[in-house]
Motif scaffolding. Structure first.
Motif, PDB file in Angstrom:
ATOM      1  N   ALA A  18       2.880  -0.766  -9.409  1.00  0.00           N
ATOM      2  CA  ALA A  18       3.799  -0.612 -10.542  1.00  0.00           C
ATOM      3  C   ALA A  18       4.230  -1.960 -11.107  1.00  0.00           C
ATOM      4  N   GLU A  19       3.979  -3.034 -10.309  1.00  0.00           N
ATOM      5  CA  GLU A  19       4.426  -4.359 -10.761  1.00  0.00           C
ATOM      6  C   GLU A  19       3.385  -5.081 -11.603  1.00  0.00           C
ATOM      7  N   VAL A  20       2.213  -4.495 -11.735  1.00  0.00           N
ATOM      8  CA  VAL A  20       1.115  -5.205 -12.398  1.00  0.00           C
ATOM      9  C   VAL A  20       1.525  -5.667 -13.799  1.00  0.00           C
ATOM     10  N   ALA A  21       2.027  -4.741 -14.584  1.00  0.00           N
ATOM     11  CA  ALA A  21       2.386  -5.088 -15.971  1.00  0.00           C
ATOM     12  C   ALA A  21       3.506  -6.119 -15.996  1.00  0.00           C
ATOM     13  N   ALA A  22       4.480  -5.934 -15.110  1.00  0.00           N
ATOM     14  CA  ALA A  22       5.620  -6.864 -15.085  1.00  0.00           C
ATOM     15  C   ALA A  22       5.157  -8.270 -14.724  1.00  0.00           C
ATOM     16  N   ARG A  23       4.269  -8.367 -13.782  1.00  0.00           N
ATOM     17  CA  ARG A  23       3.781  -9.699 -13.388  1.00  0.00           C
ATOM     18  C   ARG A  23       2.972 -10.344 -14.523  1.00  0.00           C
ATOM     19  N   LEU A  24       2.179  -9.542 -15.204  1.00  0.00           N
ATOM     20  CA  LEU A  24       1.390 -10.098 -16.313  1.00  0.00           C
ATOM     21  C   LEU A  24       2.302 -10.616 -17.417  1.00  0.00           C
ATOM     22  N   SER A  25       3.495 -10.040 -17.477  1.00  0.00           N
ATOM     23  CA  SER A  25       4.431 -10.483 -18.505  1.00  0.00           C
ATOM     24  C   SER A  25       5.081 -11.827 -18.139  1.00  0.00           C
ATOM     25  N   ASP A  26       4.995 -12.197 -16.871  1.00  0.00           N
ATOM     26  CA  ASP A  26       5.569 -13.482 -16.417  1.00  0.00           C
ATOM     27  C   ASP A  26       4.461 -14.248 -15.700  1.00  0.00           C
ATOM     28  N   PRO A  27       3.472 -14.718 -16.466  1.00  0.00           N
ATOM     29  CA  PRO A  27       2.190 -15.141 -15.878  1.00  0.00           C
ATOM     30  C   PRO A  27       2.233 -16.372 -14.986  1.00  0.00           C
ATOM     31  N   ASP A  28       3.140 -17.313 -15.200  1.00  0.00           N
ATOM     32  CA  ASP A  28       3.017 -18.606 -14.515  1.00  0.00           C
ATOM     33  C   ASP A  28       3.797 -18.721 -13.211  1.00  0.00           C
ATOM     34  N   THR A  29       4.469 -17.685 -12.850  1.00  0.00           N
ATOM     35  CA  THR A  29       5.232 -17.753 -11.589  1.00  0.00           C
ATOM     36  C   THR A  29       4.265 -17.748 -10.407  1.00  0.00           C
ATOM     37  N   GLU A  30       4.520 -18.690  -9.502  1.00  0.00           N
ATOM     38  CA  GLU A  30       3.635 -18.781  -8.325  1.00  0.00           C
ATOM     39  C   GLU A  30       3.931 -17.630  -7.354  1.00  0.00           C
ATOM     40  N   VAL A  31       2.879 -17.050  -6.829  1.00  0.00           N
ATOM     41  CA  VAL A  31       3.027 -15.959  -5.854  1.00  0.00           C
ATOM     42  C   VAL A  31       2.764 -16.485  -4.441  1.00  0.00           C
ATOM     43  N   PHE A  32       1.662 -17.151  -4.268  1.00  0.00           N
ATOM     44  CA  PHE A  32       1.358 -17.797  -2.990  1.00  0.00           C
ATOM     45  C   PHE A  32       0.293 -18.845  -3.215  1.00  0.00           C
ATOM     46  N   ARG A  33       0.041 -19.641  -2.187  1.00  0.00           N
ATOM     47  CA  ARG A  33      -1.024 -20.641  -2.283  1.00  0.00           C
ATOM     48  C   ARG A  33      -1.824 -20.646  -0.988  1.00  0.00           C
ATOM     49  N   VAL A  87      -2.593 -19.753   4.493  1.00  0.00           N
ATOM     50  CA  VAL A  87      -1.884 -19.132   3.369  1.00  0.00           C
ATOM     51  C   VAL A  87      -0.388 -19.450   3.485  1.00  0.00           C
ATOM     52  N   THR A  88       0.207 -19.803   2.367  1.00  0.00           N
ATOM     53  CA  THR A  88       1.650 -20.032   2.312  1.00  0.00           C
ATOM     54  C   THR A  88       2.242 -19.107   1.257  1.00  0.00           C
ATOM     55  N   VAL A  89       3.177 -18.255   1.694  1.00  0.00           N
ATOM     56  CA  VAL A  89       3.781 -17.291   0.766  1.00  0.00           C
ATOM     57  C   VAL A  89       5.263 -17.633   0.639  1.00  0.00           C
ATOM     58  N   PRO A  90       5.702 -18.100  -0.521  1.00  0.00           N
ATOM     59  CA  PRO A  90       7.078 -18.555  -0.641  1.00  0.00           C
ATOM     60  C   PRO A  90       8.103 -17.433  -0.793  1.00  0.00           C
ATOM     61  N   GLY A  91       7.754 -16.320  -1.332  1.00  0.00           N
ATOM     62  CA  GLY A  91       8.732 -15.271  -1.677  1.00  0.00           C
ATOM     63  C   GLY A  91       9.231 -14.526  -0.451  1.00  0.00           C
ATOM     64  N   ASP A  92       9.656 -13.302  -0.683  1.00  0.00           N
ATOM     65  CA  ASP A  92      10.127 -12.516   0.449  1.00  0.00           C
ATOM     66  C   ASP A  92       9.544 -11.099   0.433  1.00  0.00           C
ATOM     67  N   GLY A  93       8.402 -10.938  -0.229  1.00  0.00           N
ATOM     68  CA  GLY A  93       7.744  -9.623  -0.280  1.00  0.00           C
ATOM     69  C   GLY A  93       7.266  -9.204   1.096  1.00  0.00           C
ATOM     70  N   ARG A  94       7.246  -7.909   1.343  1.00  0.00           N
ATOM     71  CA  ARG A  94       6.851  -7.408   2.669  1.00  0.00           C
ATOM     72  C   ARG A  94       5.336  -7.397   2.872  1.00  0.00           C
ATOM     73  N   TRP A  95       4.570  -7.314   1.779  1.00  0.00           N
ATOM     74  CA  TRP A  95       3.116  -7.290   1.906  1.00  0.00           C
ATOM     75  C   TRP A  95       2.596  -8.720   1.896  1.00  0.00           C
ATOM     76  N   LEU A  96       1.721  -9.044   2.841  1.00  0.00           N
ATOM     77  CA  LEU A  96       1.163 -10.400   2.900  1.00  0.00           C
ATOM     78  C   LEU A  96      -0.264 -10.382   2.371  1.00  0.00           C
ATOM     79  N   PRO A  97      -0.654 -11.422   1.631  1.00  0.00           N
ATOM     80  CA  PRO A  97      -2.041 -11.480   1.119  1.00  0.00           C
ATOM     81  C   PRO A  97      -3.036 -11.409   2.273  1.00  0.00           C
ATOM     82  N   SER A  98      -4.053 -10.610   2.063  1.00  0.00           N
ATOM     83  CA  SER A  98      -5.020 -10.387   3.138  1.00  0.00           C
ATOM     84  C   SER A  98      -6.403 -10.173   2.549  1.00  0.00           C
TER      85      SER A  98
END
Lengths: 678, 320
Positions: free
Chosen positions: A228-243, A296-307
């Motif tokens: 459900a966040e896909v559209a919202a994230r596309l609307s704020d394109p430059d925010t870093e999610v992880f590296r 992988v470094t994830v700065p936020g606090d989301g419960r799902w980790l990139p995998s």
């Protein structure tokens, strides 16, 4: 009840304990299991030497075993080696929780004491019950048999390993029934054949495991679904999610896979397990794979980790839960930035013919809810009414990418229920990867292609200073279809998964090639080649009685080899050790040697027998030698004079005479005597 | 010069075996009973030499001996003695009974009434007679050799089972083998009479041998083994009443005496096993159901001897 029987019993207890090796790794189990067994034996030995301790033996064994466990597995809880209340608490948790945590973890589990404690504790309980029942060997072996069944209910060994384990257990159990009056060779052979045949009689196929429906009770995050966040994230394109940093080619990163759909909501499964030491390849994957890794470094606090699709391990401070079927990593109690090393498998090798591969028949196509009108017709049209194969899946992907547009700008469509999908498919024909992926999954399921919906991020192609930064604009939803022999293959109906450039992974490269070879849209798909029937292996057609007999024979032969080498060598070592005894013990050693020699030649030996008794039942020319030996033995033991070197030599001389006399017996009798376990 | 118990045994055994042929083991055990100052019950069918053995044994030691033929009309006073009033002296005088001898042969003891049997059994345990509150000690050494015929029940009074353990050993003569029987017949034709045997050992020598036997060495492990055997009889599923601690003492004393007959002054496990049957068999009272199954005390003792591990002083891992 002899020491020998106690040793056999403890071995019979240790074998099932070590059968948990596939769960924890053999070396993680050896120390605690052996420690517990040794502690039990020490208590048994003490109770023999001090009969006053016998009523307390179970309690002493329990305390000694627990102490051994604390020292070997929970040393970090001790204070200079002394148990603390924490040690006791952890031991108690070993009884109540560790088995459950193990069942909830991926296997092999991390060899932490908190998980494996229940195995040595089971061994301890089995050993102390068995020792108390040692007077009745048949009853004494039952607890270890129960433990064997428990270990097999966790993870069943199969094939050759199962046969070897069954043989080993049979030999050990047979040892329990050895008595001075009874050799155990016939019993061993009998038990071994039964064990070998029994293991082969077990029907092949996936074995039952108590773990099958045991998953960790993970509180799934009550937050907005990444889909459900896909559209919202596309609307704020430059925010870093992880590296991340890696040398491996990465195509995309996944957060979550959604395979449940009721027509309104996409849901994820709750088949999460605690992440163990390492995860094997998913079931159904037969192609070779290679190991890749990334930091992988994830700065936020989301419960799902990139995998990735096939994670094998996560190193670092985090202990995430994992869904082995989807590769999704979940950290329910995350409180801030995390950093971890992710290792995963990537299919490699020869993937030619992938385009012609069939979709997996083992995977259900998935739920659809109530399909709106005309959508089924649309799915049939899109796939040209072809049979469900990977090529058909690619055709469907091609249909969506050519007939529908990716939405850009500020007004991005949202939603992935049937209402939104019908609107996307039939009216607007414009959507983000959310609508593309969700539409693809439902259309594929309609035509019988097992598909699911993954949400994550595409991997930017150009790292900066070796580090790749993933931002909101890289958010991506994509469908995956289950392909025979490979597993879940990601697709890209929106065409936004990758920047221009060469395909990063072998799989992506093969898929790109397959897309290029698709026939034009107006042309019918060629039928996939029908696989030639597998040649019938003559050997494999051996079933039933023939196979059982073959394995029984093989088991017997294996045992025969063990007996052939083991028994005589053990006897030689034992004789050499007895000959090294001095004084009274040297004379007693000579008596034991004579007793075992004659016992091996068929003399009926009882525990109460003395050398003179043995002479009375032996007859023949060994009688005089036995009487001489009896005189030396009585003088050494009961006269108070002890035994000097001359007495010991004289006793062994009598044994040598007995040996010479027995050497004159028939060759058959001598061969039998060599292989009698005494 | 003081003779060793082994030498004393050799003298007595050689003397007895001039008459009692083919029964060396019975003779050995009888002498062992003598050495341990225990009483002997010889039980077997008529004609196998029970009385002859007792007479020969009594003749072989230089003490006094009496034979009491038990009959239903035998009175306790005949055994113990009575107070008789002498008118001339105007006072009572004690007239000792047949029990006042070093060796008393109680022939066919089961023909006597229980009251009479009890009188003898009491003397056997107390080694004294009390008449009108006056105690009269029997001479030492004191050995009662009783015989009984177990097959004839009419007109007999079975010895009370609870009293049987007053006897150190119960022996059975058994039939002689063929060669021994030939010798017995030849001895009979040659006119060898037990009453013509001469004493080969005087009383002080016998008393010295008895004292030496008591001092024979016995290891703790052997005593423990003997105790294991007797205590196992008490816990056996087929035994109603097992051997008492008196049985354990008897077992050890008999083993010491037997060791002496072999010329040893220390007791071995084999000595315990050799005397186990004669010492224990008559002390076990079996359960009725076991008797119905034709079980015998001999079989139970034999099973225990086979099952109870023979001790070795060196303790190490079994089967090492």
């Amino acid at each position: 009840m002899t020491r020998g029987h106690a040793v056999w019993l403890l071995l019979a207890t240790a074998v099932p304990g070590l059968l948990f090796a596939p769960v924890f790794g053999l070396w993680a189990l050896v120390a605690p299991v052996v420690g517990v067994v040794v502690a039990c034996y020490v208590v048994f030995e003490l109770s023999l030497r001090f009969p006053a301790l016998q009523p307390w033996r179970p309690l002493l064994a329990l305390v000694a075993g627990a102490l051994a466990l604390v020292e070997l597995a929970l040393f970090d809880t001790t204070l200079s080696g002394l148990p603390t209340p924490t040690s006791l608490t952890r031991l108690a948790a070993g009884v109540t929780d560790s088995w459950q945590l193990t069942l909830q973890s991926t296997w092999p589990v991390r060899p932490d004491a908190d998980l494996l404690l229940f195995v040595p504790l089971l061994v301890l309980f089995t050993a102390l019950v068995g020792i108390e029942l040692l007077r009745w060997p048949a009853a004494a072996v039952l607890p270890s048999l129960v433990l064997l069944l428990v270990s097999q209910s966790f993870i069943a060994v199969s094939g050759t390993v199962a046969t070897l384990v069954a043989l080993a257990y049979a030999v050990v159990v047979a040892g329990l029934f050895i008595s001075p009056a009874r050799s155990a060779v016939a019993l061993t052979v009998g038990l071994s054949v039964v064990a070998g045949v029994a293991t082969m009689a077990v029907p092949t196929g996936p074995a039952y495991s108590v773990r099958q429906n045991q998953f960790a009770q993970v509180p799934l995050p009550r937050e907005v679904s990444p889909l459900a966040e896909v559209a919202a994230r596309l609307s704020d394109p430059d925010t870093e999610v992880f590296r991340y940093t890696t040398d491996a080619p990465v195509d995309r990163w996944r957060l979550v896979v959604l395979d449940g759909f009721d027509g309104v909501t996409w849901t994820t499964s709750d088949r999460y397990r605690r992440l163990g030491a390492e995860i094997g390849p998913p079931t159904g994957t037969t192609v070779p794979t290679t190991q890749q890794s990334a930091r992988v470094t994830v700065p936020g606090d989301g419960r799902w980790l990139p995998s990735q699709a096939m994670p094998t391990s996560v190193d670092g401070t985090v202990r995430p839960f994992v869904d082995q079927d989807t590769g999704a990593l979940l950290l329910p109690e995350r409180g801030g930035p995390v950093e971890y090393e992710l290792r995963w498998r990537e299919p490699v090798g020869d993937l030619t013919g992938l385009a012609d591969a069939a979709v997996s028949s083992d995977v259900p196509t998935g739920d659809l809810g109530t399909v709106p009108d005309k959508i089924t017709q649309l799915a049939t049209t899109a796939t040209k009414d072809a049979r469900p194969t990977l090529r058909t899946a690619l055709v469907l992907e091609q249909y969506l990418s050519e007939n529908y547009k990716v939405a850009t700008g500020s007004e991005l469509p949202t939603g992935s229920g049937w209402t939104h999908l019908r609107e996307f498919l039939q009216d607007t024909k414009r959507g983000t990867s959310e609508q593309f992926a969700a539409s693809y999954v439902v259309l594929a399921r309609i035509v019988g292609i097992p598909a699911r919906l993954a949400v994550g991020y595409r991997a930017p192609r150009e790292p900066v200073d070796g580090e790749t930064v993933v931002r909101n604009k890289d958010v991506l939803a994509w469908p995956e279809v289950a392909v025979e022999g490979i597993g879940w293959v990601p697709l890209d109906p929106a065409g936004t998964a990758s920047d221009a450039g060469p395909a990063p992974t072998k799989l992506a490269e093969v898929m790109a090639k397959a897309r290029a070879e698709l026939p034009p849209p107006n042309e019918k798909l060629p039928d996939p080649p029908v696989a030639a029937p597998e040649p019938v292996d003559e050997k494999r057609s051996w079933t039933g009685v023939g196979m059982l007999a073959l394995w029984g024979l093989a088991g017997t032969l294996a045992l025969f080899v063990v007996v052939l080498l083991g028994i005589p060598v053990t006897k030689l070592v034992r004789t050499a050790r007895r000959k090294r005894f001095t004084g009274v013990r040297g004379v007693v050693g000579a008596w034991w040697e004579a007793r075992d020699l004659l016992g091996a030649h068929g003399a009926r030996i009882t525990p109460g027998m003395t050398a003179r008794d043995l002479a009375a039942v032996s007859g023949g020319s060994v009688v005089d030698s036995l009487h001489r030996l009896a005189v030396h033995l009585d003088t050494a033991l009961w006269s108070g004079a002890g035994a000097d070197e001359g007495t010991v030599m004289a006793a062994w001389k009598a044994v040598a005479e007995i040996r010479r006399t027995l050497a004159g017996r028939s060759i058959g009798a001598r061969i039998r005597a060599v292989f009698v376990i005494r | 010069m003081t003779k060793t118990p082994g030498q004393v045994y050799e003298l007595i055994a050689a003397n007895v075996q001039k008459v009692v042929r083919g029964k060396p083991q019975v003779v050995r055990l009888a002498v062992a009973a003598l050495f341990s100052e225990g009483h002997l019950l010889i039980e077997d069918v008529p004609g196998l030499g029970k009385t002859t053995l007792a007479r020969c044994l009594a003749r072989s030691i230089g003490g006094t001996w009496n034979r009491i033929q038990f009959t239903p009309d035998l009175l306790p006073g005949d055994i113990t003695g009575v107070q008789v009033y002498h008118q001339r002296d105007e006072k009572f005088a004690f007239h000792p009974g047949s029990v006042f001898a070093n060796v008393v042969l109680a022939d066919e003891i089961n023909r006597g009434t229980p009251k009479t049997q009890s009188a003898l059994l009491e003397v056997m345990s107390e080694q004294r007679v009390t008449v009108d509150a006056v105690r009269h000690d029997v001479p030492r050494p004191f050995l009662v050799i009783a015989t009984q015929n177990p097959i004839e029940m009419a007109g007999t009074y079975r010895l009370p089972e609870a009293q049987l353990d007053r006897f150190l050993m119960r022996l059975r003569m058994g039939y002689p083998d063929r060669a021994s029987e030939v010798l017995v017949v030849m001895s009979d034709r040659a006119g060898v009479d037990p009453d013509e045997l001469e004493a080969v050992v005087d009383l002080p020598t016998l008393q010295s041998a008895i004292t030496q036997v008591r001092a024979a060495r016995i290891e703790h492990a052997v005593i423990d083994y003997a105790t294991s055997i007797t205590s196992s009889t008490r816990h056996h599923s087929e035994v109603r009443y097992g051997a008492s601690p008196r049985g354990t003492i008897a077992l050890v004393r008999a083993a010491q005496a037997l060791a002496a007959t072999y010329g040893r002054m220390f007791v071995t496990v084999d000595d315990i096993k050799e005397v186990a049957h004669p010492v224990l068999d008559h002390r076990l009272i079996l359960k009725p159901e076991a008797e119905l199954r034709q079980r015998k005390a001999e079989g139970i003792v034999a099973d225990l001897l086979a099952e109870i591990p023979a001790p070795v002083a060196v303790t190490t891992v079994a089967g090492a």
